[in-house]
Design an enzyme around this catalytic site. Structure first.
Site, PDB file in Angstrom:
ATOM      1  CB  CYS A  86      -0.967   0.006   1.179  1.00 19.07           C
ATOM      2  SG  CYS A  86      -0.163  -0.198   2.790  1.00 19.07           S
ATOM      3  CG  HIS A 110      -3.873   0.302   4.871  1.00 21.12           C
ATOM      4  ND1 HIS A 110      -3.401  -0.639   3.997  1.00 21.12           N
ATOM      5  CD2 HIS A 110      -4.904   0.918   4.243  1.00 21.12           C
ATOM      6  CE1 HIS A 110      -4.118  -0.604   2.882  1.00 21.12           C
ATOM      7  NE2 HIS A 110      -5.022   0.331   3.006  1.00 21.12           N
TER       8      HIS A 110
END
Length: 771
Positions: free
Chosen positions: A318, A725
Site C-alpha cells: 500500500c 496501512h
C-alpha cells in the site's frame, strides 16, 4: 491440420522450459491484460517465455514482427459459474489465492491452446506435435514470474538473530493459562529464558487485545526472546511468531523444540489457537476499510473510468500504491508519458527489467480506464485494480527493504523512487519537484556571512505535539497549521561559539534557510515519529487541511554581505531527510552521519538500529573520517566475513559495497541472500552531475509562484510508518466540481465530510501544485 509455421518451428523449440528461465505469465509485458480480463486471453511466447495480449492493440503480433517468435501458448481463464449464495465463499477463495493457498482451478475454468501469430490461427493442444505439448505442460507447471520472485508472497523474510541462536534458560514452573500480570488469556507470549508468560502488544488493525506485559517483562529482566503460544502448531512447526525485544524484530529460533521442552511444552503436539502476525497482517491488508462508509453510514460511492484506476495490494504494498497514485495524478507526469512509446524488442529484450517500460506501462494502466470497472469478485462495488508486480520487483531489487514484502515507510520509498527515476531519466521527469533552498550564516560580530545553495525535491517538517488530554492511555493533541511548520523550518537559529572566517572572532551567528526558487510541485512530509523512552512512536497530531498555502514569506533574501560557499566535494553525503529525522529524535549530528555512512545511507530503521547497537562506541561522537577508497579489500577482512558461512566472492562484494565494514557487510549479506556476488561495473545511464548546473541556472531564473493549492495527501494509520496501512486522498474534478477521492489500493471512492478527520490525523505526505 496445424499451420505450416507451427510445423516448421518444431525443431527450434525446447521440450521444456530451460532451467533458471523466468516465465512471465501473469500479465502482458506492455499492459495489464491478463488471461482473466482479456477476451482472447494471454499469449505466452514459446521462445522467450514472455506474455503478450491481443486487444485494443495487438502486442502479440508486434512481438512476432520484432523478434520473429511466432508461436504462443494461449491461456484463457473464465470464472466458474456460482450461485448467489456462493459468491462470498468465492471471494474468500480469491483472497486466499493471493497468498497461493488455493489452486486457480477452484475458481476458474482454464483453457490452453497454441496460437500462431503469423497465420492468426489457434489450435488445440492435442492437435499440435508432442514437443509443443511437452513445452506447454512445462510452462503451465512452472512458477510465474511473480511467484518465482517471491515464492511466499505475503510472508516476511525472518532470520535468526544473535540472541535467538543461543538462549540461556532457567527452569521454572509455568502457568500457561493467562498473563502473569493481568487476566488476558490470549495473545500470550512465553519468555524462552525464564518461562514468564506475558500478554503481547495490542495488534493495530485487529481485535487482538494486549497490555504489553511481555515487553515490560523484557524491560525488567533483559530476557529478549519470546514466542507466541497460540501460534505454535504441530502441523506447521516452522511457522510461528517469535520476537526479539532487543533487536526489536521478528526472529526464527533454531532448536525451538528443545527450548520449549524446558517448560514442558511439546511443539509436536501443539494446536494452533490464534492467527499469527503474518495472518493478522494479511487480514489487515485485504480487509482494511479506512473509512469507506459515509457520514450517514452508507457506503461511499465507488468511482470508475480514466484516472480512477486502483492498484491491487501485492502484500504490504500500500505504501508503493499510494506514492505511485500521487505521482501519476500530476500534470507533469501525465504530459511526460502521454506520447511515449515502448522500446522495441531489439532495444529492450525484457521489459520487466526496464524502468522506462514499467513506468509507461503503469501510466497506460492508470490513465486508460480500461481496468477501472466493477468486478463481481469485489461484489460489483469495486474494481480488481491493476497489479504493479513487475514494477515493484524491479524498483526494489537493489534495496534490502523495498524488495521484501514487509510494510515500508511511504516517504522513504518516495525519496528512493525519485532518485531512481532521476538516474534513469535525468532531471526531465522530476523537474517539477526541484527547487533551490539557500542556507545562510551571518556573523553577529562583523555582519558578514556565507550562503550555500542546495538542490532539493522535498521538505521534511516538524509539527508541534501539544497534548491536550490523556484518556485510557490515548493522547489527544492540539490541532496545528502546516504553515507553522514552515515558519519553524525557516526561522533563525543561533549558533553559539561560531568561528568567523572573515573577522576571525569566536562569537554567535545566525543561521537560516529559505527558498531561492520554488518548485512547480511541492512535496512536504510531516515528521510524525517521536522517540519516547528510546522507542519510536507515531503521533496523531491533527493537521488542519491546508487547501492553499502562501510561501512568499519564506523566500531567501541576500545582500552584498553574503558570499556563496563553493560546493565542496565529499566522499559521503548523508541523506538529509533521514539525518534530520534522527536528529529530531535526539541523536547528535555526528552520530547520525556516522550511522548513515555505516548502513549505506538507506533507511531510517537501519540507521536507528545501528545507533542503538553502537551507543557505547568510544568514538561514537567523533566526526566521520573516511579513509581513502581502496579498490581492493584485505584478505583478512574477507576471511572474517567468510567465517560466517559466506563464499569468497560474496564476502568481497559485501565488503566493497560497505566500505570494508565487516558488520555492515554481514548485515548486507543477510539482507541479500540470493545475490550472485557480481559487482555492477556499468556506468550510470545519466550523468546528473553534468545536468545539475544547467538545472540550477534554469531554476534560479524561474518565476514559479510561491502560492500553492493542495493536490493530494498520503495518509497512514498505524503506530509506525513500517506497520499499519497507507492510502491517498486526491483532489479530482467530478461532474465539473473538485472533490476528494480516496484511493485505498484497488478501492476508489468519492469522499464526504466523514473522511476529513482521517485526513487531519493521518496526513503524512502532502503534494501541492503552484498556482
Amino acid at each position: 491440420m496445424v499451420c505450416s509455421h507451427i510445423l516448421s518451428n518444431v525443431d527450434s523449440i525446447e521440450s521444456k522450459v530451460p532451467v533458471n528461465t523466468v516465465v512471465y505469465k501473469d500479465d502482458c509485458m506492455y499492459n495489464f491484460d491478463t488471461a482473466e480480463n482479456n477476451e482472447l486471453g494471454l499469449d505466452v511466447c514459446l521462445k522467450c517465455f514472455q506474455s503478450y495480449s491481443r486487444g485494443d492493440y495487438d502486442y502479440t503480433s508486434e512481438h512476432c514482427k520484432d523478434s520473429s517468435h511466432s508461436t504462443f501458448l494461449n491461456v484463457v481463464k473464465r470464472l466458474k459459474p456460482v450461485d448467489e449464495k456462493d459468491i462470498e465463499e468465492r471471494q474468500n477463495k480469491m483472497a486466499k489465492l493471493e497468498i497461493k493457498e488455493f489452486k486457480e482451478e477452484e475458481v476458474y475454468d482454464i483453457k490452453y491452446n497454441i496460437y500462431c501469430s503469423i497465420d492468426n490461427e489457434t489450435f488445440k493442444l492435442e492437435e499440435v506435435p508432442d514437443k509443443y505439448q511437452q513445452l506447454s505442460d512445462s510452462v503451465i507447471k512452472s512458477n510465474s514470474s511473480s511467484r518465482q520472485e517471491d515464492i511466499k508472497a505475503w510472508e516476511q523474510e525472518i532470520l535468526p538473530c544473535e540472541h535467538s541462536i543461543e538462549i540461556q534458560q532457567f527452569k521454572s514452573n509455568v502457568d500457561l493459562s493467562k498473563c502473569t500480570q493481568c487476566e488476558l488469556k490470549e495473545n500470550l507470549w512465553i519468555c524462552l529464558h525464564c518461562g514468564a508468560l506475558g500478554c503481547g502488544r495490542e495488534q493495530f488493525g485487529s481485535n487482538t487485545p494486549g497490555n504489553s506485559h511481555a515487553l515490560k517483562h523484557y524491560e525488567m529482566s533483559q530476557h529478549p526472546v519470546a514466542v507466541k503460544l497460540g501460534s505454535l502448531s504441530a502441523d506447521d512447526i516452522d511457522n510461528y511468531d517469535a520476537y526479539c525485544y532487543q533487536c526489536n524484530d521478528e526472529v526464527k529460533i533454531p532448536n525451538l523444540l528443545q527450548y520449549l521442552k524446558t517448560f514442558d511444552i511439546d511443539l509436536q503436539k501443539a494446536v494452533k489457537t490464534e492467527k499469527n502476525l503474518i495472518e493478522l497482517n494479511l487480514d489487515q491488508n485485504l480487509n482494511w476499510e479506512f473509512q469507506l462508509d459515509g457520514a450517514n453510514g452508507e457506503k461511499l460511492k465507488p468511482i470508475f473510468g480514466g484516472n480512477f484506476t486502483g492498484l491491487s495490494n501485492l502484500g504490504n504494498s500500500c505504501y508503493l500504491n499510494s506514492v505511485v497514485q500521487g505521482l501519476f495524478d500530476l500534470d507533469a507526469y501525465q504530459q511526460y508519458f502521454k506520447d511515449k512509446q515502448f522500446p522495441t524488442y531489439q532495444q529492450i529484450s525484457n521489459p520487466s527489467k526496464d524502468l522506462k517500460s514499467q513506468m509507461l506501462k503503469i501510466y497506460n494502466g492508470l490513465s486508460s480506464g480500461k481496468y477501472s470497472k466493477p468486478n463481481v469478485l469485489k461484489g460489483d462495488d469495486y474494481q480488481l485494480g491493476i497489479k504493479p508486480t513487475m514494477f515493484k520487483s524491479l524498483i526494489g531489487e537493489e534495496h534490502p527493504e523495498f524488495k521484501t514484502n514487509k510494510q515500508q515507510d511511504a516517504f522513504e520509498f518516495l525519496i528512493y523512487l525519485l532518485d531512481k527515476l532521476d538516474s534513469e531519466y535525468g532531471y526531465d521527469l522530476n523537474k517539477s519537484f526541484k527547487s533551490i533552498l539557500t542556507s545562510k550564516v551571518l556573523c553577529s560580530n562583523c555582519f558578514k556571512g556565507s550562503a550555500r545553495d542546495d538542490l532539493v525535491d522535498n521538505l521534511s517538517l516538524n509539527i508541534e505535539d501539544e497534548v491536550l488530554k490523556i484518556e485510557e492511555g490515548q493522547k489527544t493533541y492540539k490541532e496545528v497549521e502546516l504553515i507553522d511548520s514552515f515558519k519553524q523550518y525557516c526561522e533563525d537559529e543561533i549558533i553559539e561559539g561560531f568561528k568567523c572566517e572573515k573577522c576571525n572572532e569566536t562569537t554567535n551567528a545566525i543561521k537560516s534557510v529559505g527558498f531561492k526558487s520554488f518548485p512547480k510541485n511541492l512535496i512536504v512530509n510531516i515528521n510524525r515519529i517521536k522517540l519516547e523512552n528510546w522507542v519510536p512512536i507515531k503521533i496523531n497530531v491533527p493537521v488542519n487541511i491546508p487547501e492553499k498555502i502562501d510561501l512568499s514569506d519564506f523566500r531567501v533574501e541576500l545582500d552584498e554581505n553574503f558570499e556563496y560557499k563553493k560546493e565542496e566535494k565529499s566522499q559521503f553525503t548523508a541523506n538529509e531527510d533521514i539525518k534530520n529525522n534522527l536528529m529530531q529524535m535526539g541523536f547528535p549530528e555526528n552520530r547520525c552521519i556516522k550511522a548513515l555512512y555505516k548502513t549505506g545511507n538507506n533507511t531510517l530503521d537501519e540507521a536507528m538500529n545501528w545507533l542503538f547497537s553502537h551507543m557505547e562506541d568510544a568514538d561514537i561522537d567523533e566526526p566521520l573520517v573516511i579513509e581513502e577508497t581502496k579498490s581492493e579489500v584485505s584478505e583478512e577482512l574477507i576471511n572474517n566475513v567468510m567465517a560466517m558461512g559466506f563464499d569468497h566472492k560474496l564476502s568481497k562484494k559485501a565488503l566493497i559495497l560497505n566500505n570494508s565494514d565487516p558488520n555492515a557487510a554481514v548485515e548486507w549479506l543477510f539482507n541479500n541472500p540470493n545475490d550472485d556476488g557480481e559487482l555492477d561495473t556499468q556506468p550510470s545511464k545519466v550523468d546528473l552531475a553534468e545536468e545539475k548546473p544547467k538545472l540550477i541556472e534554469e531554476l534560479t531564473n524561474s518565476t514559479i509562484s510561491p502560492h500553492y493549492k493542495l493536490k493530494s495527501i498520503i495518509c497512514h494509520k498505524g503506530t509506525s510508518p513500517h506497520t499499519g496501512h497507507y492510502v491517498i486522498f486526491i483532489k479530482k474534478v467530478i461532474d465539473g466540481e473538485e472533490k476528494w477521492v480516496l484511493f485505498n489500493d484497488e478501492k476508489v471512492v468519492e469522499c464526504d465530510e466523514s473522511n476529513i478527520e482521517d485526513m487531519k490525523t493521518n496526513g503524512y505526505i502532502y503534494i501541492f501544485e503552484s498556482v
